[in-house]
Every structure is written in structure tokens, then in C-alpha cells.
Scaffold this motif. Structure first.
Motif, PDB file in Angstrom:
ATOM      1  N   TRP A 214     -32.276  -5.701 -38.269  1.00 38.70           N
ATOM      2  CA  TRP A 214     -31.461  -6.167 -37.079  1.00 38.70           C
ATOM      3  C   TRP A 214     -29.833  -4.812 -37.571  1.00 38.70           C
ATOM      4  O   TRP A 214     -29.398  -4.649 -37.053  1.00 38.70           O
ATOM      5  CB  TRP A 214     -30.427  -7.141 -38.028  1.00 38.70           C
ATOM      6  CG  TRP A 214     -29.368  -7.619 -37.047  1.00 38.70           C
ATOM      7  CD1 TRP A 214     -28.359  -8.039 -37.949  1.00 38.70           C
ATOM      8  CD2 TRP A 214     -28.745  -7.730 -35.882  1.00 38.70           C
ATOM      9  NE1 TRP A 214     -27.762  -8.288 -37.134  1.00 38.70           N
ATOM     10  CE2 TRP A 214     -27.266  -8.345 -35.739  1.00 38.70           C
ATOM     11  CE3 TRP A 214     -29.667  -8.042 -34.496  1.00 38.70           C
ATOM     12  CZ2 TRP A 214     -26.874  -8.421 -34.806  1.00 38.70           C
ATOM     13  CZ3 TRP A 214     -29.012  -8.149 -33.624  1.00 38.70           C
ATOM     14  CH2 TRP A 214     -27.584  -8.138 -32.990  1.00 38.70           C
ATOM     15  N   SER A 218     -28.221  -3.292 -34.872  1.00 39.07           N
ATOM     16  CA  SER A 218     -27.332  -3.115 -34.206  1.00 39.07           C
ATOM     17  C   SER A 218     -25.908  -2.075 -34.982  1.00 39.07           C
ATOM     18  O   SER A 218     -25.007  -2.160 -34.464  1.00 39.07           O
ATOM     19  CB  SER A 218     -25.966  -4.772 -35.187  1.00 39.07           C
ATOM     20  OG  SER A 218     -26.346  -4.857 -35.917  1.00 39.07           O
ATOM     21  N   LEU A 263     -23.198 -10.757 -33.235  1.00 39.18           N
ATOM     22  CA  LEU A 263     -23.729 -10.573 -31.808  1.00 39.18           C
ATOM     23  C   LEU A 263     -22.741 -10.002 -30.863  1.00 39.18           C
ATOM     24  O   LEU A 263     -23.031  -9.922 -30.112  1.00 39.18           O
ATOM     25  CB  LEU A 263     -24.753 -12.336 -31.843  1.00 39.18           C
ATOM     26  CG  LEU A 263     -25.630 -10.929 -29.952  1.00 39.18           C
ATOM     27  CD1 LEU A 263     -26.329 -10.694 -29.903  1.00 39.18           C
ATOM     28  CD2 LEU A 263     -26.753 -12.853 -29.852  1.00 39.18           C
ATOM     29  N   LEU A 266     -21.381  -7.400 -29.651  1.00 39.11           N
ATOM     30  CA  LEU A 266     -22.039  -6.505 -28.973  1.00 39.11           C
ATOM     31  C   LEU A 266     -22.142  -6.999 -27.278  1.00 39.11           C
ATOM     32  O   LEU A 266     -22.454  -6.024 -26.690  1.00 39.11           O
ATOM     33  CB  LEU A 266     -23.504  -6.602 -29.466  1.00 39.11           C
ATOM     34  CG  LEU A 266     -23.613  -6.249 -30.585  1.00 39.11           C
ATOM     35  CD1 LEU A 266     -25.407  -6.304 -30.953  1.00 39.11           C
ATOM     36  CD2 LEU A 266     -23.480  -4.775 -30.922  1.00 39.11           C
TER      37      LEU A 266
END
Length: 400
Positions: A214, A218, A263, A266
Motif C-alpha cells: 500500500w 499510493s 484513500l 486518491l
């Protein structure tokens, strides 16, 4: 279906009204095993794939599919040209056996088989016309490609880059369990801590925020957008769903906070219709972990603090909760919903506020008050869509 996907409550309240159509998917109604064999033989003889729609007579989304999707000109043209189309009542004697054999997960469920009868893909739940044709085309286009990859995979001669393409093709066909198994095998083969483009094309649809990759995944949103292209938002939704399910299963609210903080950046506002992505994970987490009191306190506290007086935010939270709870209709949430939507109305009269206010009152079996709210919504309807929707709902409510 993904846990975060919103299912609009209006689907369950609209009456099924007859419509005149100029296009229609040509279905064969199958009620026995022999009839199904004949349909499969017809597909084989014509070298077409077999499309099977399993429905229930009480299923609201199934009725909407019949009225709005299978009557769409583009859908009808494509499906009639490329499939033998079959419908089965999943609650009939044969339908129940078929549903068991296919591990039916809900209504409507749509299955695609090759001309030889091999399972190709499945779709579960309401699928809009604009989504159905691309999904079916993906199944058709990927089927031959997958057969080639599968042969190499079974022989042990599939190269890693082709393995990534194999996983992606199976996923795009809607074969979730098979693609998850293949993705798991693929990820075990990744040796380099740095993700290649092929790696990203696989892990993007199967990872969660606690995954080892992750932080790197990201770290470069522009690279993600370039690699994933049109599938970028689908990948973000998959990661969201995977993480939410894990947080609920593990009762891990810290993971929910991680979603909200890591999250959300994004996903740009212009790419989503969500009113507040930082709030939504908490609403869903508290609801699906049965923390009704905490859920109510969260909404009230936010509305009295950083969202004070923001009726659009309160409406977004209340409508999200109402939609999630439409099947169970939890009394505490319905009563609170009446209060929340009334607060929105007190701050600004709006079609949506009155519509949802009427809906929760209707679910509480307060039909007189519900009619008053729906009537007020009707007076505020501005678009053709709003006018049609409230007209249908009032027709249904007044017939009760």
C-alpha cells in the motif's frame, strides 16, 4: 456486489408500471431442465453464447431491469445478435434447483456461458444499460484470450507478464473467485519490493490498505492513473470495499480512519458523486458492525460541530443510512431519519429532503404523514426525472 455500493431505496418503492417499448431483448422463458438443454443446444448450433437472467417476481431491481435495461435499444441489439437469452424464475421448482447449482447470491443474477456450455462470467444485482453492454462485450472479447492463457497456465509455461494479463482478463469477465485465486498466486511470485506496471494492474483490484504494497502503491497517483486508465476508479472502489470488509470483520475502527485519511486523497471530487468520502467509511462501518447508537451519535456530533448547519451534509449522511437500512428498516434509524430530514427541511425546503422524509415515514407505516411529505416533494419537483419518480411513488402510496 460490493458492500459500499449504494442501492437506491426508490427501487423498492416504485410500482411496476406497463410501458410501451420499441426494442426488447428476446428472452426464452425456461421452466425445466430439458428446456434449458434445448436453449444451450440452440446456442451451440448458432455459435452464440448463452445469457441466463435469474429473477424473482417480488424483486424490485429485477422489474427495473425489465423496464429500463432490457428495453434499451443498444442492449437489445447487442444481446439479440450475440446471445441466446434465457430467463428463469429463481423461485420456481426448476429455478430453485438452478439457483443452487449456480450458487446464486442474489436477485437479479445474470450468467454467461460459452456456446459449449462453459461458465464465462456472472453479474449480480441491478446493472444499468450503459454498464451491461460493456460488461458483456468484455466477457465475449476476453473468453478466447483466457482460454489461451489457461492452457499455458495449466502447462506451467505462462510468463509473469502474461500471468498478469490472464488475471486481468478473468477479472474483467466477472469471475471473481477464480480471479482472486489467480491474483493470490501471482502476488506470491512478486519478488521485487518495487511494483512493476504489470504488478499494479493486478494488485490494484485485490489489495487493502493494510497490504504490504500500500505505501508504495499510493505514493504516485499519476502513475496509477496512467497504468489503470479507465479502470482507475473501479480499482479505488475495489480497494475501498476490500478495506471496509476487513475493518468490519476485524472490528477495526483504526483502519476506517486510515481509509478516510489515505484513500480519499486518491479520489478527486470530480470523479465521484459521493458527498463526503471522509464520512462515508464511518457511516458504513458503524452500521455494518451494528453500532446503531454510535452511528447516530457520530452524525449528530458532526452536525453540531464541524458540519454545523450544513443541511446538505446532513441529508447526505441520513440518505446514505436510509439506503443501507432499507431492507431491515431499523426502528431507531427510521425515527432518527425523520428527525434528520426534518432538520434539513427546516433549514431549506428541497425536493430530496421531502422525498426521503416521506420515505422513512412510509417505512414507519405513518402513511398519512408520508403522503403529506410526498405531496410537498411533488410541488417542488423541477426536473422530468423528479416529476416521474414522485408521480409513481404517490400512485403506489395512494393505492395502499
Amino acid at each position: 456486489m460490493g458492500i459500499a455500493k449504494k442501492i437506491y431505496a426508490v427501487v423498492y418503492i416504485l410500482a411496476a408500471l406497463p410501458v410501451l417499448v420499441s426494442a426488447q431483448v428476446k428472452f426464452i422463458e425456461v421452466t425445466t431442465f430439458n428446456e434449458m438443454e434445448k436453449a444451450q443446444k440452440r446456442a451451440s448450433d448458432q455459435q452464440l453464447m448463452l445469457f441466463v437472467d435469474v429473477y424473482a417476481t417480488w424483486c424490485g431491481p429485477c422489474k427495473i431491469m425489465d423496464r429500463e435495461v432490457y428495453t434499451d435499444a443498444a442492449v437489445a441489439e447487442y444481446m439479440n445478435a450475440n446471445f441466446v437469452n434465457v430467463r428463469i424464475d429463481g423461485e420456481s421448482d426448476y429455478g430453485r434447483k438452478y439457483a443452487t447449482d449456480q450458487n446464486l447470491e442474489g436477485y437479479p443474477s445474470m450468467f454467461v456461458f460459452s456456446s459449449d456450455g462453459d461458465p464465462v462470467s456472472r453479474l449480480i444485482g441491478f446493472t444499468a444499460a450503459v454498464e451491461l453492454v460493456p460488461s458483456l462485450k468484455g466477457s465475449v472479447d476476453n473468453y478466447k484470450e483466457v482460454r489461451v492463457y489457461k492452457t499455458k497456465y495449466e502447462r506451467g509455461t505462462l510468463e509473469l507478464d502474461d500471468f498478469a494479463l490472464y488475471v486481468s482478463a478473468v477479472r474483467e469477465m466477472g469471475k471473481d473467485k477464480e480471479s482472486e485465486q489467480l491474483a493470490s498466486e501471482y502476488m506470491e511470485l512478486i519478488m521485487d519490493p518495487k511494483l512493476s506496471d504489470s504488478d499494479i494492474s493486478v494488485v490494484a483490484f485485490f489489495m487493502d490498505l493494510e497490504d504490504t504494497w500500500w505505501p508504495e502503491f499510493s505514493s504516485d497517483p499519476e502513475r496509477l492513473r496512467k497504468i489503470l486508465g479507465d479502470d482507475y476508479m473501479l480499482a479505488m472502489e475495489k480497494i475501498y470495499n476490500n478495506t471496509l470488509v476487513k475493518a468490519v470483520d476485524e472490528d477495526n475502527v483504526q483502519l476506517i480512519s486510515k481509509m478516510a485519511n489515505e484513500l480519499t486523497p486518491l479520489i478527486e471530487d470530480k470523479e465521484t458523486n459521493s458527498w463526503d468520502l471522509r464520512s462515508m467509511p464511518f457511516l458504513q462501518y458503524y452500521y455494518y458492525t451494528n453500532q446503531v447508537d454510535v452511528l447516530i451519535s457520530y452524525v449528530d456530533a458532526r452536525f453540531e460541530s464541524d458540519r454545523k448547519g450544513d443541511h446538505r451534509w446532513l441529508y447526505g449522511a441520513a440518505s446514505q443510512i436510509t439506503d443501507m437500512d432499507q431492507q431491515y428498516r431499523t426502528p431507531e434509524l427510521l425515527e432518527k431519519g425523520v428527525e434528520w430530514f426534518q432538520k434539513c427541511i427546516d433549514l431549506e425546503e428541497d425536493f430530496d429532503y421531502y422525498f426521503y422524509h416521506g420515505m422513512v415515514l412510509f417505512f414507519l407505516q405513518k402513511q398519512g404523514e408520508a403522503k403529506d411529505s410526498f405531496a410537498k416533494a411533488e410541488s417542488l419537483a423541477k426536473t422530468e426525472e423528479q416529476q416521474t419518480m414522485i408521480s409513481q411513488v404517490l400512485g403506489f402510496v395512494n393505492s395502499r
